[in-house]
Design an enzyme around this catalytic site. Structure first.
Site, PDB file in Angstrom:
ATOM      1  N   ASP A 171      -7.717  -3.799  14.369  1.00  0.00           N
ATOM      2  CA  ASP A 171      -8.706  -4.554  14.303  1.00  0.00           C
ATOM      3  C   ASP A 171      -8.904  -5.582  13.014  1.00  0.00           C
ATOM      4  O   ASP A 171      -9.325  -5.735  12.688  1.00  0.00           O
ATOM      5  CB  ASP A 171      -9.231  -3.525  13.694  1.00  0.00           C
ATOM      6  CG  ASP A 171      -8.764  -2.846  12.030  1.00  0.00           C
ATOM      7  OD1 ASP A 171      -7.958  -2.989  12.053  1.00  0.00           O
ATOM      8  OD2 ASP A 171      -9.296  -1.931  11.335  1.00  0.00           O
ATOM      9  N   HIS A 209      -7.389  -6.360   9.890  1.00  0.00           N
ATOM     10  CA  HIS A 209      -7.346  -5.631   8.289  1.00  0.00           C
ATOM     11  C   HIS A 209      -5.843  -5.595   7.973  1.00  0.00           C
ATOM     12  O   HIS A 209      -4.792  -5.606   9.060  1.00  0.00           O
ATOM     13  CB  HIS A 209      -7.441  -4.040   8.281  1.00  0.00           C
ATOM     14  CG  HIS A 209      -6.293  -2.809   8.598  1.00  0.00           C
ATOM     15  ND1 HIS A 209      -6.449  -1.898  10.341  1.00  0.00           N
ATOM     16  CD2 HIS A 209      -5.385  -2.968   8.292  1.00  0.00           C
ATOM     17  CE1 HIS A 209      -5.655  -1.455   9.993  1.00  0.00           C
ATOM     18  NE2 HIS A 209      -4.181  -2.148   9.054  1.00  0.00           N
ATOM     19  N   GLU A 231      -9.892  -1.989   5.245  1.00  0.00           N
ATOM     20  CA  GLU A 231     -10.271  -1.527   6.380  1.00  0.00           C
ATOM     21  C   GLU A 231     -11.596  -3.694   6.682  1.00  0.00           C
ATOM     22  O   GLU A 231     -12.004  -3.317   5.711  1.00  0.00           O
ATOM     23  CB  GLU A 231     -10.632  -0.523   6.647  1.00  0.00           C
ATOM     24  CG  GLU A 231     -10.061   0.635   5.914  1.00  0.00           C
ATOM     25  CD  GLU A 231      -8.570   0.225   7.488  1.00  0.00           C
ATOM     26  OE1 GLU A 231      -8.493  -0.341   8.339  1.00  0.00           O
ATOM     27  OE2 GLU A 231      -8.283   1.454   7.883  1.00  0.00           O
ATOM     28  N   ASP A 289       0.926  -1.443  -0.241  1.00  0.00           N
ATOM     29  CA  ASP A 289       0.040   0.344   0.143  1.00  0.00           C
ATOM     30  C   ASP A 289       0.960   0.684  -0.078  1.00  0.00           C
ATOM     31  O   ASP A 289       2.091   1.178  -0.147  1.00  0.00           O
ATOM     32  CB  ASP A 289      -0.906   0.517   0.960  1.00  0.00           C
ATOM     33  CG  ASP A 289      -0.316  -0.653   2.682  1.00  0.00           C
ATOM     34  OD1 ASP A 289       0.950   0.162   2.695  1.00  0.00           O
ATOM     35  OD2 ASP A 289      -1.272  -1.466   3.518  1.00  0.00           O
TER      36      ASP A 289
END
Length: 341
Positions: free
Chosen positions: A196, A198, A203, A127
């Site tokens: 979380d 991801h 996400e 990314d």
């Protein structure tokens, strides 16, 4: 009360899966540039080694440093056993963030010691932020060059990172997917996760078949990244380009690094519960060759029975990294002495 974890399989020599896997490996080919001869490589390069990683693995080490070293040894051995050359590039997917730094340091050490070369390795990063100048100290271009690429012998033209400042962001994403295909796909995609769950910037709620695309970052991610921007939320990018879950799932192997107590619940969701797009890392339960590498702190939410089971397989897992192979002739792990089975 949590549901019982799904049964996990070992790598016993008598496993009925071995025959199925062997047949799949014999038929394994590869399309795209640089892929010639890989079907034969799938059979020839230590078939027993490959059979040991055809199911999901959880490798538990005592601390962050040991987890980083194990991961680096695994990457090193995979590259060397592949025997890359000018017509056979090993293709590696790479993450950023704090978790992989220890792994990168060990890989740099192996390179400087002459054990490992990246001359015939192509990399694809997961990314990049949108709108952050490439030269910004917190851009992932800067991160990769400062923490890894400038310390090894990789050709800069073979290190691919998304351009978050491209005039047409969707075209940039599409071109990135095309480059991966042209390289013959990813041999090993290394990833990390957020608290979380991801992976990359996929996400919670992301499609589990998603491809490289533009994503709006969740507030939890923005808050977690604020530490890299002097704690000022106004400086943290709110959008990024990211490979999709499906992009990573297409890799022949996936290794996910998970360390620290703050990621323990995410590891629990990845290992002991079902596939859920709110915890995108859970998708890799369905990948045929996934290895989760973690430290003790990351296992705090797992059942004792789960931890005990996977620790009982460490004698199998450690065969993947011991001995540590080397490209330097005359060493114990000299790649030229690796025999075809």
């Amino acid at each position: 009360m949590r549901p019982p974890p799904p049964p996990a399989s070992g790598c016993a020599s008598g496993s009925p899966a071995r025959g199925r896997v062997a047949r799949r490996l014999r038929g394994a080919g590869r399309s795209g540039g640089g892929g010639a001869g890989r079907a034969g490589e799938s059979v020839g390069l230590n078939l027993s080694w490959k059979l040991c990683i055809t199911i999901m693995r959880l490798v538990i080490l005592d601390n962050y440093d040991l987890a980083s070293e194990w991961a680096a040894k695994y990457i090193c051995n995979r590259i060397i056993q592949f025997k890359p050359g000018k017509d056979r590039y090993f293709t590696l997917g790479l993450p950023t963030g704090s978790t992989p730094l220890g792994c990168y340091k060990k890989l740099i050490e192996y390179h400087k010691n002459g054990f490992l070369s990246f001359k015939y390795v192509k990399t694809f990063n997961m990314d990049e932020y949108v709108g952050l100048p490439r030269q910004h100290p917190e851009s992932y271009h800067s991160y990769m060059w400062n923490n890894f690429f400038k310390h090894i012998d990789i050709d800069p033209n073979n290190a691919h990172i998304l351009d978050g400042n491209a005039a047409d962001l969707q075209a940039e994403c599409d071109a990135f997917e095309d480059k991966i295909k042209e390289a013959g796909g990813i041999d090993l995609f290394v990833g990390g996760i957020g608290p979380d769950g991801h992976i990359a910037f996929n996400e919670p709620g992301s499609s589990l078949v998603s491809r490289t695309r533009l994503k709006t970052l969740a507030m939890d991610t923005i808050l977690a990244n604020a530490k890299y921007f002097d704690g000022d939320l106004s400086k943290v990018p709110t959008m990024a380009l990211t490979v999709g879950v499906g992009t990573v799932m297409d890799a022949r192997e996936v290794m996910i690094l998970i360390t620290g107590a703050h990621k323990a619940f995410a590891l629990y969701k990845a290992i002991e519960e079902g596939v859920n797009h709110m915890w995108t890392v859970s998708a890799f339960q369905q990948h045929p060759q996934t290895i989760f590498v973690c430290d003790e702190d990351a296992t705090l939410e797992l059942r004792v029975k789960t931890v005990k089971y996977f620790k009982g397989l460490m004698h199998v897992h450690n065969k993947l990294v011991d001995p540590l192979y080397s490209m330097k002739e005359g060493t114990e792990g000299d790649w030229s002495k690796i025999l075809l089975e």
